[in-house]
Design an enzyme around this catalytic site. Structure first.
Site, PDB file in Angstrom:
ATOM      1  N   ASP A 172      71.989 -25.842 -34.634  1.00  0.00           N
ATOM      2  CA  ASP A 172      71.678 -24.600 -33.931  1.00  0.00           C
ATOM      3  C   ASP A 172      72.194 -23.377 -34.675  1.00  0.00           C
ATOM      4  O   ASP A 172      72.752 -22.467 -34.089  1.00  0.00           O
ATOM      5  CB  ASP A 172      72.256 -24.636 -32.504  1.00  0.00           C
ATOM      6  CG  ASP A 172      71.622 -23.575 -31.603  1.00  0.00           C
ATOM      7  OD1 ASP A 172      70.509 -23.117 -31.916  1.00  0.00           O
ATOM      8  OD2 ASP A 172      72.247 -23.213 -30.599  1.00  0.00           O
ATOM      9  N   GLY A 220      78.924 -14.401 -22.678  1.00  0.00           N
ATOM     10  CA  GLY A 220      77.959 -15.428 -23.054  1.00  0.00           C
ATOM     11  C   GLY A 220      77.333 -16.007 -21.801  1.00  0.00           C
ATOM     12  O   GLY A 220      77.541 -15.500 -20.695  1.00  0.00           O
TER      13      GLY A 220
HETATM   14  P1  AMP Z   1      79.582 -16.552 -26.487  1.00  0.00           P
HETATM   15  O1  AMP Z   1      79.942 -16.868 -25.086  1.00  0.00           O
HETATM   16  O2  AMP Z   1      80.206 -17.476 -27.475  1.00  0.00           O
HETATM   17  O3  AMP Z   1      78.100 -16.375 -26.689  1.00  0.00           O
HETATM   18  O4  AMP Z   1      80.238 -15.128 -26.811  1.00  0.00           O
HETATM   19  C1  AMP Z   1      79.824 -13.933 -26.194  1.00  0.00           C
HETATM   20  C2  AMP Z   1      80.056 -12.751 -27.151  1.00  0.00           C
HETATM   21  O5  AMP Z   1      81.435 -12.569 -27.406  1.00  0.00           O
HETATM   22  C3  AMP Z   1      79.423 -12.964 -28.509  1.00  0.00           C
HETATM   23  O6  AMP Z   1      78.148 -12.436 -28.506  1.00  0.00           O
HETATM   24  C4  AMP Z   1      80.336 -12.209 -29.458  1.00  0.00           C
HETATM   25  O7  AMP Z   1      79.905 -10.883 -29.600  1.00  0.00           O
HETATM   26  C5  AMP Z   1      81.676 -12.228 -28.769  1.00  0.00           C
HETATM   27  N1  AMP Z   1      82.539 -13.286 -29.359  1.00  0.00           N
HETATM   28  C6  AMP Z   1      82.509 -14.611 -29.074  1.00  0.00           C
HETATM   29  N2  AMP Z   1      83.427 -15.271 -29.784  1.00  0.00           N
HETATM   30  C7  AMP Z   1      84.066 -14.348 -30.534  1.00  0.00           C
HETATM   31  C8  AMP Z   1      85.137 -14.416 -31.493  1.00  0.00           C
HETATM   32  N3  AMP Z   1      85.719 -15.558 -31.797  1.00  0.00           N
HETATM   33  N4  AMP Z   1      85.523 -13.266 -32.086  1.00  0.00           N
HETATM   34  C9  AMP Z   1      84.921 -12.088 -31.773  1.00  0.00           C
HETATM   35  N5  AMP Z   1      83.916 -11.964 -30.891  1.00  0.00           N
HETATM   36  C10 AMP Z   1      83.486 -13.079 -30.269  1.00  0.00           C
END
Ligand code: AMP
Length: 291
Positions: free
Chosen positions: A152, A23
């Site tokens: 959001d 992310g």
């Molecule tokens: P984020 O930093 O929350 O945008 O997460 C980055 C990526 O990690 C996201 O685009 C998801 O594909 C994956 N991801 C985040 N949280 C989860 C979760 N709880 N379970 C599975 N994949 C996740």
């Protein structure tokens, strides 16, 4: 994983597995709690990044809000811990990842495509799209009851668990509020007119976003998409809504969308009325057990 706030976690409590994604502020890994073997997603955020973007307060608010919410369509935050360089969030693992990926793969969802519910041994005659909207509505009703406005909701913030159940994730922009709010935030295409105009807004911004999402699920793009931000703003302000002739979408779905994308926020369909809307009752059976 009981979400006990008093429990002191550390990295030694987890076996780290494959990376799940990256992310803006860190990486997410699948992980397993050593004692219970419970599988979670561990989000790792560098403190340096928090300082650089001055988002400590936002992260703390996000963590506190998400920690306080317990609903089957809201991604659980079980706890958090930190070391000298990083903050770790212990999150529910959403095995099927982002709904957005599924949407991009298919272009748009077919209204009639059946849900892959495990509840009846994989047999379900309910529509996946209507179930997504119903699950979102239920989750938002729960959040609003707790005085949380998400602000959001977009496909990137929606994850799917191993049974295809929708989970709202990412509470970065949500606020706990009993009165009207003034900050402008959120993602352009999903912004309600009162937010575009930077006016006071309340829970009804999430109802608007449900209309945008329902449209995007069925047509493959948000309704007010335009070449430039200025044009998107203008289209939102005019509620310049049109329904292309393809794909073929039912009149009932269009009716639901039109009753959510209403400029006057007090006249938007309430969450309760969404659950009673014919498109939902016919296609998603709100009284059913699986969602
Ligand atoms: P984020 O930093 O929350 O945008 O997460 C980055 C990526 O990690 C996201 O685009 C998801 O594909 C994956 N991801 C985040 N949280 C989860 C979760 N709880 N379970 C599975 N994949 C996740």
């Amino acid at each position: 994983m009981d979400g006990n706030p008093k429990r002191e976690w550390s990295l030694n409590d987890f076996e780290i597995g494959k990376p799940l994604g990256k992310g803006k502020f860190g990486r997410v890994y699948v992980a397993r709690e050593v004692k219970s073997k419970f599988v979670v997603a561990l989000k790792v955020i560098f403190k340096e990044q928090l300082e650089k973007y001055r988002i400590h307060h936002q992260l703390r608010r996000e963590m506190e809000i998400q920690f306080s919410l317990q609903h089957q369509n809201v991604l659980r935050l079980y706890g958090w811990f930190h070391d000298s360089e990083r903050v770790y969030l212990i999150l529910e693992y959403a095995h099927n990842g982002e709904l957005y990926k599924e949407l991009s793969k298919k272009g748009h969802f077919n209204e009639k495509q059946a849900a892959t519910c495990q509840g009846f041994g994989g047999l379900c005659n309910r529509s996946a799209t209507a179930l997504y909207i119903l699950s979102l509505t239920k989750a938002l009703a729960y959040c609003h009851e707790k005085h949380v406005i998400h602000r959001d909701i977009k496909p990137e913030n929606l994850l799917l668990d191993h049974e295809g159940r929708l989970k709202i994730a990412d509470f970065g922009w949500s606020v706990q509020s009993r009165s009207k709010r003034h900050t402008m935030c959120g993602t352009l295409d999903y912004l309600a007119p009162e937010m575009v105009e930077n006016k006071a807004h309340d829970y009804a911004v999430d109802n608007w976003t449900l209309g945008i999402l329902c449209y995007e699920f069925l047509y493959g793009a948000p309704p007010f998409e335009a070449e430039s931000q200025v044009d998107t703003f203008k289209r939102i302000m005019k509620v310049d809504l049109s329904f292309p002739s393809t794909p073929n979408v039912s009149l009932e779905a269009k009716n639901l969308i039109s009753r959510l994308l209403v400029k006057d926020s007090s006249r938007r369909l309430s969450l309760q009325r969404i659950m009673e809307h014919p498109w939902i009752t016919k296609n998603a059976d709100p009284k059913g057990v699986c969602n």
